[in-house]
Motif scaffolding. Structure first.
Motif, PDB file in Angstrom:
ATOM      1  N   GLU A  35     -23.271  12.480   4.566  1.00 11.49           N
ATOM      2  CA  GLU A  35     -23.476  11.035   4.658  1.00 11.49           C
ATOM      3  C   GLU A  35     -22.311  10.276   4.034  1.00 11.49           C
ATOM      4  OE1 GLU A  35     -27.205  10.593   2.712  1.00 11.49           O
ATOM      5  OE2 GLU A  35     -28.357  11.501   4.359  1.00 11.49           O
ATOM      6  N   ILE A  90     -21.887  11.478  -4.819  1.00 10.84           N
ATOM      7  CA  ILE A  90     -23.178  11.516  -4.139  1.00 10.84           C
ATOM      8  C   ILE A  90     -24.283  11.323  -5.181  1.00 10.84           C
ATOM      9  CG2 ILE A  90     -22.344  12.977  -2.268  1.00 10.84           C
ATOM     10  CD1 ILE A  90     -23.598  15.375  -3.706  1.00 10.84           C
ATOM     11  N   GLU A 137     -26.054  14.998   1.609  1.00  6.08           N
ATOM     12  CA  GLU A 137     -25.547  13.753   1.023  1.00  6.08           C
ATOM     13  C   GLU A 137     -24.031  13.675   1.176  1.00  6.08           C
ATOM     14  OE1 GLU A 137     -26.860  13.702  -3.007  1.00  6.08           O
ATOM     15  OE2 GLU A 137     -28.982  13.740  -2.475  1.00  6.08           O
ATOM     16  N   ARG A 195     -27.853  18.086  -1.431  1.00  5.61           N
ATOM     17  CA  ARG A 195     -26.553  17.603  -1.911  1.00  5.61           C
ATOM     18  C   ARG A 195     -25.463  17.743  -0.857  1.00  5.61           C
ATOM     19  NH1 ARG A 195     -27.510  22.296  -4.732  1.00  5.61           N
ATOM     20  NH2 ARG A 195     -25.992  23.986  -4.566  1.00  5.61           N
TER      21      ARG A 195
END
Length: 233
Positions: A206, A104, A203, A200
Motif C-alpha cells: 500500500e 508503515i 502495508e 506488514r
C-alpha cells in the motif's frame, strides 16, 4: 538471451531467486552477493543503500550493461528504488517484491520483533538469529517451504549472516524514502505482494502504491514473503 535483468537481494537469501531465474529463459539475468572488504578494526565498513545501489551499477558496468530491468525483493527492493532514483538512465523498469519499507503502521512492532533477533546474533547465537529472522518474515514453517526447492538456502543464510546482520540490516534501518524521492523515479514500477503475506508486507504494498499511483500491481497467489520460492511462475 534477451533484455538484461538484475536481481537484487540480501546476500544471505540470494538463492531464493533460483526458481525464478529457471523460468526467465527469454532474458539475461544477473544475481549477486556483496563482497565487502573487512575494516581495519574488524567487521565490515558501514554500507548505505546508496552505496549498495552504486555497487549494483558498477556490476552492470562490469558485465557491459548500460541499462537493465531491476528486480528487488525485500531489502533488495530498496536498492532497486535507490538505483532508479540515483541513475534513472540505467533502469528500464523496477519490480518491487515486498520491499522492507519503513513508514508503515506496523513499523514499531517490526522493530520490536527484530530486537531479540539482533541480540541473539550479537551474543554469538548466529544460527538462532538466522532461524528467528526467517520465522519472523516467512513463518514457522519456512524450512518446509525452502528446503525442497532451494536446498542451499539454509547453508547460504548461515554463511552470509555476518554480512547480513552487520551491514545489510543496518543499511535498511537507516534508509529513508518518501513521496518527493518517488517523484524522481521515471521508470515503470511493478508492485508485487504475496496474496498470503502477513499484514506488514501488504502495508508495504500500500505504501508503494501511495508512492507510485500508476504502478502495476501483482498479487502472487498461494504465496507469502518467500513468493520467489512458493510461486515463481
Amino acid at each position: 538471451r534477451g533484455e538484461p535483468v538484475v536481481l537484487v537481494h540480501a546476500s544471505a537469501f540470494a538463492s531464493w531467486y533460483v526458481p525464478l531465474v529457471d523460468r526467465l529463459t527469454d532474458v539475461s539475468t544477473v544475481r549477486y552477493r556483496r563482497r565487502l572488504r573487512p575494516s581495519e578494526r574488524g567487521g565490515y565498513r558501514v554500507l548505505t543503500v546508496a552505496d549498495d545501489a552504486a555497487i549494483c551499477a558498477r556490476l552492470m558496468d562490469r558485465v557491459g550493461w548500460a541499462r537493465a530491468h531491476i528486480v528487488g525483493h525485500s531489502c533488495g527492493a530498496l536498492v532497486a528504488l535507490q538505483l532508479a532514483m540515483d541513475a534513472p538512465e540505467r533502469v528500464g523498469s523496477v519490480a518491487l517484491l515486498e520491499p522492507a519499507a519503513r513508514g508503515i503502521s506496523s513499523s514499531e512492532q517490526v522493530a520490536a520483533a527484530l530486537k531479540p533477533i539482533v541480540a541473539a546474533y550479537r551474543s554469538g547465537d548466529t544460527a538462532g538469529a538466522v532461524d528467528a529472522f526467517l520465522r519472523h518474515v516467512c513463518g514457522d514453517g519456512y524450512r518446509a517451504l525452502l528446503d525442497p526447492v532451494v536446498p542451499e538456502a539454509s547453508r547460504e543464510a548461515l554463511g552470509e549472516a555476518d554480512l547480513f546482520f552487520q551491514v545489510e540490516m543496518p543499511a535498511v534501518q537507516r534508509w529513508r524514502f518518501g513521496p518527493t524521492d518517488a517523484e524522481r523515479i521515471t521508470a515503470p514500477v511493478l508492485n508485487v505482494v504475496g496474496a498470503e503475506s502477513v499484514p506488514r508486507f501488504k502495508e508495504g504494498g500500500e505504501l508503494v502504491e501511495a508512492w507510485f499511483p500508476q504502478a502495476e500491481r501483482l498479487s502472487v497467489p498461494q504465496a507469502g514473503h518467500p513468493l520467489l520460492v512458493q510461486n515463481p511462475t
